[in-house]
Design a protein around this motif. Structure first.
Motif, PDB file in Angstrom:
ATOM      1  N   GLN A 254     -87.386 -31.580  32.229  1.00 46.01           N
ATOM      2  CA  GLN A 254     -86.731 -32.187  33.391  1.00 46.01           C
ATOM      3  C   GLN A 254     -85.976 -33.463  33.004  1.00 46.01           C
ATOM      4  O   GLN A 254     -84.900 -33.736  33.544  1.00 46.01           O
ATOM      5  CB  GLN A 254     -87.769 -32.455  34.485  1.00 46.01           C
ATOM      6  N   TRP A 255     -86.519 -34.222  32.053  1.00 43.60           N
ATOM      7  CA  TRP A 255     -85.772 -35.391  31.579  1.00 43.60           C
ATOM      8  C   TRP A 255     -84.507 -34.969  30.830  1.00 43.60           C
ATOM      9  O   TRP A 255     -83.477 -35.632  30.912  1.00 43.60           O
ATOM     10  CB  TRP A 255     -86.647 -36.270  30.688  1.00 43.60           C
ATOM     11  N   LEU A 256     -84.600 -33.850  30.094  1.00 49.67           N
ATOM     12  CA  LEU A 256     -83.419 -33.315  29.424  1.00 49.67           C
ATOM     13  C   LEU A 256     -82.373 -32.899  30.452  1.00 49.67           C
ATOM     14  O   LEU A 256     -81.172 -33.106  30.261  1.00 49.67           O
ATOM     15  CB  LEU A 256     -83.807 -32.121  28.551  1.00 49.67           C
ATOM     16  N   ALA A 257     -82.832 -32.325  31.547  1.00 50.09           N
ATOM     17  CA  ALA A 257     -81.920 -31.946  32.621  1.00 50.09           C
ATOM     18  C   ALA A 257     -81.216 -33.164  33.208  1.00 50.09           C
ATOM     19  O   ALA A 257     -80.021 -33.134  33.516  1.00 50.09           O
ATOM     20  CB  ALA A 257     -82.693 -31.212  33.722  1.00 50.09           C
ATOM     21  N   ILE A 258     -81.959 -34.247  33.349  1.00 46.88           N
ATOM     22  CA  ILE A 258     -81.367 -35.487  33.845  1.00 46.88           C
ATOM     23  C   ILE A 258     -80.261 -35.958  32.906  1.00 46.88           C
ATOM     24  O   ILE A 258     -79.195 -36.399  33.343  1.00 46.88           O
ATOM     25  CB  ILE A 258     -82.455 -36.567  33.999  1.00 46.88           C
ATOM     26  N   ALA A 259     -80.510 -35.861  31.601  1.00 44.63           N
ATOM     27  CA  ALA A 259     -79.486 -36.256  30.634  1.00 44.63           C
ATOM     28  C   ALA A 259     -78.220 -35.423  30.808  1.00 44.63           C
ATOM     29  O   ALA A 259     -77.103 -35.941  30.669  1.00 44.63           O
ATOM     30  CB  ALA A 259     -80.025 -36.101  29.218  1.00 44.63           C
ATOM     31  N   CYS A 260     -78.375 -34.142  31.132  1.00 46.47           N
ATOM     32  CA  CYS A 260     -77.211 -33.274  31.341  1.00 46.47           C
ATOM     33  C   CYS A 260     -76.359 -33.751  32.515  1.00 46.47           C
ATOM     34  O   CYS A 260     -75.132 -33.849  32.414  1.00 46.47           O
ATOM     35  CB  CYS A 260     -77.661 -31.832  31.589  1.00 46.47           C
ATOM     36  N   VAL A 261     -77.011 -34.069  33.636  1.00 40.34           N
ATOM     37  CA  VAL A 261     -76.232 -34.444  34.820  1.00 40.34           C
ATOM     38  C   VAL A 261     -75.606 -35.826  34.652  1.00 40.34           C
ATOM     39  O   VAL A 261     -74.496 -36.081  35.131  1.00 40.34           O
ATOM     40  CB  VAL A 261     -77.091 -34.375  36.105  1.00 40.34           C
ATOM     41  N   VAL A 262     -76.305 -36.732  33.966  1.00 41.31           N
ATOM     42  CA  VAL A 262     -75.722 -38.052  33.713  1.00 41.31           C
ATOM     43  C   VAL A 262     -74.509 -37.927  32.794  1.00 41.31           C
ATOM     44  O   VAL A 262     -73.467 -38.561  33.005  1.00 41.31           O
ATOM     45  CB  VAL A 262     -76.772 -38.998  33.124  1.00 41.31           C
ATOM     46  N   ALA A 263     -74.628 -37.085  31.756  1.00 40.24           N
ATOM     47  CA  ALA A 263     -73.503 -36.879  30.841  1.00 40.24           C
ATOM     48  C   ALA A 263     -72.315 -36.259  31.568  1.00 40.24           C
ATOM     49  O   ALA A 263     -71.161 -36.630  31.322  1.00 40.24           O
ATOM     50  CB  ALA A 263     -73.938 -35.980  29.685  1.00 40.24           C
ATOM     51  N   ALA A 264     -72.584 -35.327  32.462  1.00 35.42           N
ATOM     52  CA  ALA A 264     -71.509 -34.705  33.236  1.00 35.42           C
ATOM     53  C   ALA A 264     -70.791 -35.734  34.101  1.00 35.42           C
ATOM     54  O   ALA A 264     -69.560 -35.768  34.173  1.00 35.42           O
ATOM     55  CB  ALA A 264     -72.073 -33.588  34.110  1.00 35.42           C
ATOM     56  N   SER A 265     -71.565 -36.608  34.726  1.00 35.29           N
ATOM     57  CA  SER A 265     -70.965 -37.635  35.572  1.00 35.29           C
ATOM     58  C   SER A 265     -70.135 -38.613  34.757  1.00 35.29           C
ATOM     59  O   SER A 265     -69.001 -38.953  35.117  1.00 35.29           O
ATOM     60  CB  SER A 265     -72.065 -38.387  36.325  1.00 35.29           C
ATOM     61  N   ALA A 266     -70.691 -39.065  33.617  1.00 34.75           N
ATOM     62  CA  ALA A 266     -69.969 -40.017  32.778  1.00 34.75           C
ATOM     63  C   ALA A 266     -68.688 -39.394  32.227  1.00 34.75           C
ATOM     64  O   ALA A 266     -67.630 -40.030  32.195  1.00 34.75           O
ATOM     65  CB  ALA A 266     -70.863 -40.484  31.636  1.00 34.75           C
ATOM     66  N   GLY A 267     -68.776 -38.148  31.788  1.00 36.94           N
ATOM     67  CA  GLY A 267     -67.595 -37.487  31.243  1.00 36.94           C
ATOM     68  C   GLY A 267     -66.509 -37.301  32.275  1.00 36.94           C
ATOM     69  O   GLY A 267     -65.325 -37.536  31.998  1.00 36.94           O
ATOM     70  N   ALA A 268     -66.899 -36.890  33.473  1.00 37.31           N
ATOM     71  CA  ALA A 268     -65.911 -36.685  34.535  1.00 37.31           C
ATOM     72  C   ALA A 268     -65.232 -37.986  34.909  1.00 37.31           C
ATOM     73  O   ALA A 268     -64.015 -38.044  35.115  1.00 37.31           O
ATOM     74  CB  ALA A 268     -66.586 -36.071  35.752  1.00 37.31           C
ATOM     75  N   THR A 269     -66.029 -39.060  35.001  1.00 36.05           N
ATOM     76  CA  THR A 269     -65.462 -40.359  35.373  1.00 36.05           C
ATOM     77  C   THR A 269     -64.502 -40.877  34.309  1.00 36.05           C
ATOM     78  O   THR A 269     -63.404 -41.336  34.608  1.00 36.05           O
ATOM     79  CB  THR A 269     -66.596 -41.379  35.581  1.00 36.05           C
ATOM     80  N   ARG A 270     -64.911 -40.779  33.051  1.00 36.70           N
ATOM     81  CA  ARG A 270     -64.067 -41.269  31.955  1.00 36.70           C
ATOM     82  C   ARG A 270     -62.755 -40.486  31.884  1.00 36.70           C
ATOM     83  O   ARG A 270     -61.687 -41.063  31.704  1.00 36.70           O
ATOM     84  CB  ARG A 270     -64.820 -41.157  30.635  1.00 36.70           C
ATOM     85  N   TYR A 271     -62.840 -39.167  32.036  1.00 36.56           N
ATOM     86  CA  TYR A 271     -61.632 -38.357  31.941  1.00 36.56           C
ATOM     87  C   TYR A 271     -60.689 -38.641  33.110  1.00 36.56           C
ATOM     88  O   TYR A 271     -59.477 -38.720  32.939  1.00 36.56           O
ATOM     89  CB  TYR A 271     -61.979 -36.868  31.916  1.00 36.56           C
ATOM     90  N   ALA A 272     -61.261 -38.826  34.303  1.00 36.88           N
ATOM     91  CA  ALA A 272     -60.415 -39.116  35.461  1.00 36.88           C
ATOM     92  C   ALA A 272     -59.686 -40.432  35.286  1.00 36.88           C
ATOM     93  O   ALA A 272     -58.497 -40.562  35.588  1.00 36.88           O
ATOM     94  CB  ALA A 272     -61.255 -39.140  36.735  1.00 36.88           C
ATOM     95  N   ASP A 273     -60.395 -41.445  34.759  1.00 35.30           N
ATOM     96  CA  ASP A 273     -59.762 -42.747  34.538  1.00 35.30           C
ATOM     97  C   ASP A 273     -58.679 -42.667  33.475  1.00 35.30           C
ATOM     98  O   ASP A 273     -57.610 -43.253  33.614  1.00 35.30           O
ATOM     99  CB  ASP A 273     -60.820 -43.773  34.112  1.00 35.30           C
ATOM    100  N   SER A 274     -58.960 -41.935  32.372  1.00 36.96           N
ATOM    101  CA  SER A 274     -57.965 -41.838  31.312  1.00 36.96           C
ATOM    102  C   SER A 274     -56.731 -41.075  31.783  1.00 36.96           C
ATOM    103  O   SER A 274     -55.612 -41.405  31.398  1.00 36.96           O
ATOM    104  CB  SER A 274     -58.579 -41.142  30.094  1.00 36.96           C
ATOM    105  N   THR A 275     -56.931 -40.075  32.645  1.00 38.59           N
ATOM    106  CA  THR A 275     -55.800 -39.333  33.185  1.00 38.59           C
ATOM    107  C   THR A 275     -54.950 -40.218  34.081  1.00 38.59           C
ATOM    108  O   THR A 275     -53.722 -40.214  34.019  1.00 38.59           O
ATOM    109  CB  THR A 275     -56.290 -38.115  33.985  1.00 38.59           C
ATOM    110  N   ARG A 276     -55.618 -41.030  34.930  1.00 41.70           N
ATOM    111  CA  ARG A 276     -54.885 -41.934  35.818  1.00 41.70           C
ATOM    112  C   ARG A 276     -54.090 -42.948  35.000  1.00 41.70           C
ATOM    113  O   ARG A 276     -52.939 -43.238  35.298  1.00 41.70           O
ATOM    114  CB  ARG A 276     -55.885 -42.653  36.744  1.00 41.70           C
ATOM    115  N   ASP A 277     -54.720 -43.501  33.928  1.00 44.34           N
ATOM    116  CA  ASP A 277     -54.033 -44.483  33.087  1.00 44.34           C
ATOM    117  C   ASP A 277     -52.831 -43.870  32.381  1.00 44.34           C
ATOM    118  O   ASP A 277     -51.777 -44.492  32.272  1.00 44.34           O
ATOM    119  CB  ASP A 277     -55.003 -45.063  32.057  1.00 44.34           C
ATOM    120  N   ARG A 278     -52.983 -42.633  31.889  1.00 43.60           N
ATOM    121  CA  ARG A 278     -51.889 -41.984  31.196  1.00 43.60           C
ATOM    122  C   ARG A 278     -50.720 -41.698  32.143  1.00 43.60           C
ATOM    123  O   ARG A 278     -49.558 -41.885  31.810  1.00 43.60           O
ATOM    124  CB  ARG A 278     -52.373 -40.677  30.556  1.00 43.60           C
TER     125      ARG A 278
END
Length: 286
Positions: A254-278
């Motif tokens: 279950q802790w591994l599952a938490i890592a998956c959802v946190v990584a998904a959130s961080a990745g989505a946020t970073r990509y959205a910001d980089s797309t907006r900046d570009r």
């Protein structure tokens, strides 16, 4: 964009802290009565802060805020019923299906689907070892998830049509009125306990006033799809809050599952910001 993301994350932390306080009170008051106290306390505070202007509103303004009020009432009631029967982290995990559906529906790029899939994998893994889940609790969590999806869309529309916190204050008042007869019938004696009244006001502040206000502001600039993906950190925050406050422990999977959802959130946020900046750079330097 970054400011909006931080507002959403702060709202998530606040609402899950409020949920742990609420669950600790279920031995003293029924969940329906407690969620009504939460909504009533938040409605009173928001009305005092926002002082909404009701005259001159269009029919569409009222339809949107009425839908928002109904969604708030059903979402909160169903969520409290679910985690009264399930561990808090598990209830939030199942409820997350709603925001994930919004994220998936709003996706336009293949990379968006990768983050959604990673978050979905975490959701499945988080509940994988829970074979003794209460079916009614699961059903309530699914209802709350559907309402959560509607909340994302209606909150954004309300924020565009009602300035400041006016729409939220009106919707919260409507939600409290909708639940009032059910709450008073379920546990009037519990509601009148001084300790329950005081903690109900605190829960209203933590679980409604702070998070809904932050999200309403954030959704004026944050795409609904990205907001849905950001919500994937909810199980992690809920599980951590339940561990620290209620002593609800999790397994390694279950802790591994938490890592998956946190990584998904961080990745989505970073990509959205980089797309907006570009995109901004292309506009400034064609």
């Amino acid at each position: 964009m970054k400011r909006a993301v931080w507002l959403v994350l702060a709202g998530i932390a606040s609402v899950q802290l409020g949920a742990t306080v609420a669950k600790d009170l279920f031995t003293q008051v029924e969940p329906t009565a407690l969620v009504w106290l939460r909504l009533t306390a938040s409605a009173v505070l928001l009305l005092l802060i926002a002082r909404p202007r009701l005259r001159g509103r269009s029919r569409q303004d009222w339809l949107v805020v009425a839908g928002f009020a109904s969604t708030l009432a059903l979402m909160n009631w169903a969520f409290y019923q679910s985690f009264a029967r399930l561990p808090l982290g598990v209830a939030v995990t199942i409820e997350l299906i709603g925001p994930l559906a919004v994220a998936l529906a709003g996706s336009r790029r293949p990379r968006d689907l990768i983050w959604v899939a990673l978050a979905a994998l975490g959701v499945v893994a988080l509940g994988w070892e829970r074979a003794d889940l209460d079916p009614l609790g699961v059903a309530f969590a699914l209802v709350a998830g559907g309402c959560w999806a509607a909340y994302i869309l209606l909150s954004a529309q309300t924020g565009r049509r009602w300035p400041g916190l006016e729409g939220l204050s009106v919707a919260s008042t409507g939600a409290a009125l909708l639940l009032a007869p059910f709450a008073l019938a379920s546990d009037l004696a519990g509601i009148l306990k001084p300790e329950v009244l005081a903690l109900g006001a605190l829960i209203g502040l933590l679980s409604s006033v702070i998070p809904y206000s932050l999200e309403l502001v954030a959704l004026r600039t944050l795409p609904a799809a990205l907001f849905g993906i950001l919500m994937s950190v909810e199980p992690a925050v809920a599980a951590l809050a339940a561990l620290l406050v209620l002593g609800e422990s999790l397994t390694g999977l279950q802790w591994l599952a938490i890592a998956c959802v946190v990584a998904a959130s961080a990745g989505a946020t970073r990509y959205a910001d980089s797309t907006r900046d570009r995109d901004t750079e292309l506009l400034e330097h064609p």
